[in-house]
Scaffold this motif. Structure first.
Motif, mmCIF file in Angstrom:
data_model
loop_
_atom_site.group_PDB
_atom_site.id
_atom_site.type_symbol
_atom_site.label_atom_id
_atom_site.label_comp_id
_atom_site.label_asym_id
_atom_site.label_seq_id
_atom_site.Cartn_x
_atom_site.Cartn_y
_atom_site.Cartn_z
ATOM 1 N N ASN A 100 4.095 -0.124 7.022
ATOM 2 C CA ASN A 100 2.948 0.510 7.701
ATOM 3 C C ASN A 100 1.786 -0.441 7.990
ATOM 4 N N GLU A 145 12.177 -4.080 6.673
ATOM 5 C CA GLU A 145 13.107 -4.061 7.820
ATOM 6 C C GLU A 145 12.697 -3.005 8.840
ATOM 7 N N PRO A 174 17.581 -2.568 2.144
ATOM 8 C CA PRO A 174 17.934 -2.259 0.760
ATOM 9 C C PRO A 174 18.976 -3.213 0.170
ATOM 10 N N TYR A 223 5.584 -4.535 -5.830
ATOM 11 C CA TYR A 223 6.256 -3.702 -4.828
ATOM 12 C C TYR A 223 5.258 -2.710 -4.242
ATOM 13 N N GLY A 234 5.288 0.602 -1.690
ATOM 14 C CA GLY A 234 6.138 1.533 -0.941
ATOM 15 C C GLY A 234 6.233 2.853 -1.660
ATOM 16 N N ARG A 261 10.317 6.507 -4.999
ATOM 17 C CA ARG A 261 11.767 6.481 -5.268
ATOM 18 C C ARG A 261 12.227 5.044 -5.430
ATOM 19 N N GLU A 274 2.608 -0.437 -6.146
ATOM 20 C CA GLU A 274 1.573 0.122 -5.264
ATOM 21 C C GLU A 274 2.219 1.255 -4.489
ATOM 22 N N GLU A 289 3.901 13.647 -0.038
ATOM 23 C CA GLU A 289 2.958 12.911 0.813
ATOM 24 C C GLU A 289 3.395 13.064 2.275
#
Ligand code: NAD
Length: 462
Positions: A118, A144, A173, A189, A191, A194, A213, A340
């Protein structure tokens, strides 16, 4: 196509460079930071084009959020690095004899930074800057899902940085999984939660510390007494920036019942003022990152009675467009309140007062941000004290991330650890405690065999 990666080889090379001391001198660290700034500046047009290709990010927005803010953070890091890297002296109490104590920040080693799509420049390069500033070697893994930015990163980083200690590995992944199998000295990290769990599990195998984060549903609480025009503008700006795809976007609004109608009218007006009567035509409004996310967002609106949509709701799948959308009378049992939103949909819920809003916030996982809009003394402090979140912005949204000196990070399900400013330097440092004792003063009463006198003296001293 991402090139074939051999994570073990990359880590081995970077570790060799780290072990021979390449990354420790402050001059080396400063030169890498300057190179990062040069890479941003000299290729500004290419960066903005990549952001436009990935997210149709408006140029001004892209510059401000992905380039400008990190450039000033890097500048401050460059300026303060010497001070932060200095050992900090501490007094030694007499009961420990004579000596000197200091805290020595030392680099951790080889660090992995995994970034999302983002803010694909900001969220990769800024953690890398702190890792380098703290004297580490670093591998950056762009997302990606922002392929143009990822490719540009992979092309430019080797040109500007010392390749012995800085590398970019592209991929999704599969590639990230093989990177995570290696032993790192720290992983940062950014994102979703999960994947955050996957990262933490992989890190646990090597006892590698992690900074996560993450995101969450960040509420905006609107009191009855507040400057409603400014409130509406600031919520609208923070929500529809990057088409709502911001970790810090206000996810939903809890508004005092008496201010609900007036706020909805002003939010609608602010959307119109910012993006025009047809936001689809606005050059200042971004697109949804991919078809999967657009479909996910459209499903959130599937069961919403059109009468509740105050503004927006329009899609153009071919253009990955979703209008800035405001939904009133939202309830916790509908899809948009489950997770979210991470898109341009703003549910609004009326509450009796700020205390009820606080209860609602506390009944849900800890968010990355809490926003509170009020002009009544004491209300903002009450929200700060009685809720828990990564950070708070009073009478504003998002800009806490750009405020020099404030830590940026989550708490609970919105993440762990923080960076920015000195917190960024320390996240990638080990703070080593060092005690250096004088030998000429070596009191006899500290050693066995202990008798009554020694015991009495020791008890006095402690
Ligand atoms: P994403 O899909 O780009 O994923 C992030 C990274 O994880 C990518 O580099 C990706 O390659 C990697 N990844 C994906 N699946 C993986 C797997 N199975 N194993 C290993 N690695 C994998 O980004 P996203 O997760 O969709 O990002 C959006 C989320 O990030 C939101 O929840 C948002 O709130 C949060 N976010 C947080 C911050 C922050 O600073 N706190 C900033 C931006 C976004």
């Amino acid at each position: 196509m991402p090139e074939l990666i051999m994570p073990a080889e990359i880590v081995k090379n970077l570790r060799a460079a780290y072990d021979c001391g390449l990354t420790r001198p402050l001059n080396w660290r400063r030169s890498q930071l300057r190179q990062m700034q040069r890479m941003l500046k000299e290729n500004e047009a290419a960066w903005l084009a990549a952001l436009a290709a990935d997210l149709r990010k408006p140029a001004t927005e892209g510059w401000a959020t992905d380039i400008g803010t990190i450039d000033s953070e890097i500048e401050a890091l460059h300026r303060k690095l010497g001070r932060w890297a200095e050992p900090r002296r501490l007094p030694v109490p007499i009961r420990l004899g004579l000596g000197k104590a200091k805290v020595v920040p030392e680099p951790l080693g080889v660090v992995l930074v995994i970034a999302p799509w983002n803010y694909p420049i900001h969220l990769l390069l800024l953690p890398m800057a702190f890792a380098l500033g703290a004297g580490n070697a670093v591998v950056g893994k762009p997302s990606e899902l922002a392929p143009a930015t990822s490719a540009l990163m992979a092309r430019l980083v080797p040109r500007y940085f010392d390749e012995r200690a800085v590398a970019i590995v592209e991929g999704g992944p599969e590639e990230t999984t093989s990177l995570l199998a290696e032993r790192w000295d720290h992983i940062l990290y950014t994102g979703n939660g999960r994947v955050g769990r996957i990262v933490m599990e992989a890190a646990a195998k090597h006892l590698t510390p992690v900074t996560l984060e993450l995101g969450g549903k960040s509420p905006a609480i609107v009191d009855r007494d507040t400057d409603l025009d400014a409130t509406a503008r600031r919520i609208t700006w923070g929500k529809f920036l990057n088409a709502g795809q911001s970790c810090l976007a206000p996810d939903y609004v809890l508004v005092h019942r008496d201010a609900e109608e007036a706020l909805l009218a002003r939010l609608t007006q602010a959307v119109r003022d910012f993006y025009g009567a047809d936001p689809h035509q606005s050059p200042d409004y971004a697109r949804i990152v991919n078809d999967r996310h657009l479909a996910r967002l459209s499903r959130l609106l599937d069961d919403v009675d059109p009468a509740r949509i105050v503004t927006g709701g329009q899609f153009d799948a071919g253009d990955r467009y979703l209008a800035p959308t405001i939904v009133r009378n939202a309830s916790w049992d509908e899809a948009m309140m489950a997770d979210e939103i991470f898109g341009p949909i703003l549910p609004v819920i009326a509450v009796a007062d700020v205390d009820e809003a606080i209860e609602v916030v506390n009944a849900h996982p800890k968010p990355l941000a809490v926003y509170v809009f009020t002009s009544r003394p004491g209300v903002a402090d009450r929200v700060v004290e009685r809720t828990s979140s990564g950070g708070v912005c009073v009478n504003g949204t998002v800009l806490q991330i750009a405020t020099p000196g404030l830590p940026f990070g989550g708490v609970g399900s919105s993440g762990m650890g923080a960076y920015h400013g000195q917190y960024g330097f320390e996240t990638f440092s080990h703070l080593k405690g060092v005690l250096d004792r004088a030998t000429w003063f070596d009191p006899w009463f500290t050693y066995p065999p202990y008798d009554g006198l020694k015991s009495r003296i020791l008890r006095r001293l402690f």
